[in-house]
Design an enzyme around this catalytic site. Structure first.
Site: not given
Length: 575
Positions: A217, A36, A40, A109, A34, A276, A349-350
């Site tokens: 997590d 922004d 998404d 997650d 979209n 994790e 992502h870490d």
């Protein structure tokens, strides 16, 4: 058992996930529908053909729940709502339907060690000392002899993962609440059975909606030593290491077994549970993943991605010693051979991008990206591909602190500089190891903003997207993307990849990574040169060109019975 001995494993029955490959989507950076500037759910749905083409079996979706985004969605304010920045439940249901239509699964997650401080549970908990939900979180008065707000008044000396103390004073009630991460991420008190039942009800709600499991997590932090003792002093200002007191707590296995009974037992369908687990050993991982104990299917461990941490910690990196890396991975192969299961990963992502971390993202970019993928994917375990890894995406050239977005990195920078550290030295560590490296937008094409968004991206796109992008790789048979496709296809096609015994070869070689997998009459040998100088290696047996099933080079040659290895070359033989 020695690392050089063959590791015998049971071959039947084999759960479906032994031959599966999981792909992690960090939705904020995947695809924006979209304009922004934030990825998404509709954007993800529009790119599912990419994942189907890659051949993955499971999508792990990082949090899309309602959140104030203090930690990019890992601070959840409503577990049963979609954050508007990601779309609506109609968008989610369409994504789930499209994933299932392509024969893939969707894993959510699960972040239940902590919530956002804006979650209704915590809003109630902090409203008064006698609120029914007060005990849903960890509250403590100031340390004896101190008044609230005084330096050193925190109930324990624990240092947060995100710098500073793990305790924040609530002015209204005069007590402190515990947060192992950001102050906006208060820890849930799993000692309270009402908390556990509320979490289990939420998990059942998502499974009833059709999701196929959970990645959990920091799940090994949910059980804490209720005494909350001080830790050994490690940090500035007298802060201490509380990790021994909140990791692998006294009731962790009880809680996970209860979760299995309350949430998963008796459900039809092939579900997946991944935990994790910070700081676990392979011995502990066996307990978590032993099927007879009914806890988790597999865990993420961090031993191999801690080997390049220098004396100053994560942001003081040192070159990794390949012999140490091989020994670490071999320990886990051996330790979970007969009981339990490995997860296999370089990126998430870490973590920073592996081609920049353990490879060569300049001269041997393609070769090192594919070599590192080869030596990981063909071990025993379930491989996890992090978005962009299949393209060989690299670390980003952050010019300054103004380019960073991650709360951990920003806290570290400001605290270190305030303590007198050289700003440029701190930035060097963050450029190498900061979490923002894995969070720059996926590079779809050479257009402005890499085809990620038509707007202003929430974090800058890596400028190398003009040549490093998916569109440039789809039709190139030598591309990183197509090498990942072939690796995934091998796992699907050859039972030896999922179920074979494992034996490390040449464990003391500082540049060559080689191992053997065997199943019945099938033998597979993986050999790679993880360095920028040509090498040769002697392998067991008579290997000919006809045995080669995968390579990242154009040809393979042998000299006097030794295989010649070009820089960052990787080869797979099967007979």
């Amino acid at each position: 058992m020695t690392l050089e001995q063959p590791i015998a494993i049971a071959v039947t029955p084999a759960p479906w996930w032994t031959s599966a490959v999981v792909y992690q989507v960090y939705p904020r950076s995947f695809a924006d529908s979209n304009g922004d500037g934030v990825g998404d759910l509709a954007g993800l749905t529009s790119r599912l053909d990419h994942l189907e083409r890659l051949g993955v079996d499971v999508i792990w979706l990082s949090p899309v729940y309602a959140s104030p985004h203090a930690d990019n969605g890992y601070d959840i304010s409503d577990y049963q709502a979609i954050d508007p920045v990601y779309g609506t439940f109609d968008d989610f249901d369409e994504l789930l339907a499209q994933v299932h239509a392509r024969g893939m699964k969707l894993v959510m997650d699960l972040v239940v060690n902590h919530t956002s401080d804006e979650h209704p549970w915590f809003v109630e908990s902090r409203s008064s000392k006698d609120n029914p939900k007060r005990d849903w979180y960890w509250w403590r008065p100031p340390r004896d002899g101190f008044e609230a707000g005084q330096p050193g008044a925190e109930p324990t000396n624990w240092q947060s993962f995100f710098s500073g103390p793990t305790w924040t004073l609530d002015e209204a009630t005069g007590e402190y609440y515990l947060h192992l991460f950001d102050r906006k991420q208060p820890d849930l008190n799993w000692e309270n059975p009402e908390v556990r039942q509320a979490v289990y009800a939420m998990m059942r709600w998502w499974l009833d909606r059709g999701v196929d499991g959970f990645r959990m997590d920091v799940i090994n932090l949910i059980s804490k030593n209720p005494a909350l003792p001080d830790g050994a002093t490690i940090g500035v200002g007298g802060l201490g290491d509380g990790f021994p007191h909140y990791s692998m707590g006294p009731r962790i296995h009880e809680f996970l077994q209860e979760m299995h009974r309350e949430v998963f037992e008796g459900r039809a369908g092939d579900l997946l549970t991944v935990g994790e687990t910070l700081g676990v050993t392979w011995e502990q991982a066996r307990l978590f993943t032993d099927p007879a104990r009914r806890e988790l299917d597999m865990v993420f461990q961090f031993e191999h991605v801690s080997l390049d941490h220098g004396p100053g910690g994560k942001f003081d990196p040192k070159p990794v010693d390949l012999r140490e890396l091989k020994a670490s991975l071999a320990r886990w192969q051996a330790g979970l051979a007969e009981v339990g299961w490995n997860s296999l990963y370089w990126n998430n992502h870490d973590q920073p991008r592996v081609v920049s971390r353990f490879g060569d993202d300049d001269r041997y970019w393609r070769e090192s990206a594919t070599a590192l993928a080869t030596v990981l994917h063909l071990q025993r375990g379930t491989p996890f591909v992090y978005q962009g890894e299949e393209l060989g995406m690299t670390n980003a050239p952050f010019a300054g602190v103004h380019d960073l977005r991650d709360v951990e990195s920003l806290n570290h920078y400001h605290q270190s500089v305030a303590a007198g550290a050289d700003p440029e030295s701190v930035l060097r560590g963050l450029r190498a190891m900061g979490r923002d490296n894995g969070r720059t937008p996926v590079q779809w094409d050479a257009a402005p903003n890499a085809g990620f968004t038509d707007g202003e991206p929430w974090i800058a796109v890596n400028p190398n997207h003009t040549w490093l992008n998916a569109q440039a790789q789809y039709d190139d048979p030598r591309s990183v993307f197509n090498h990942y496709r072939r690796l995934i296809a091998l796992r699907h096609r050859l039972p030896v990849v999922a179920l074979g015994d494992f034996r490390m070869l040449l464990p003391d070689d500082p540049f060559v990574f080689a191992y053997e997998r065997t199943l019945d009459d099938t033998r597979m040998v993986v050999v790679a040169n993880l360095g920028d100088t040509p090498r040769t290696a002697a392998l067991d047996g008579e290997w000919t060109a006809g045995d080669l099933v995968l390579s990242n080079t154009d040809e393979v040659s042998f000299v006097s019975g030794r295989i010649a290895l070009e820089p960052w070359s990787a080869h797979v033989f099967v007979r």
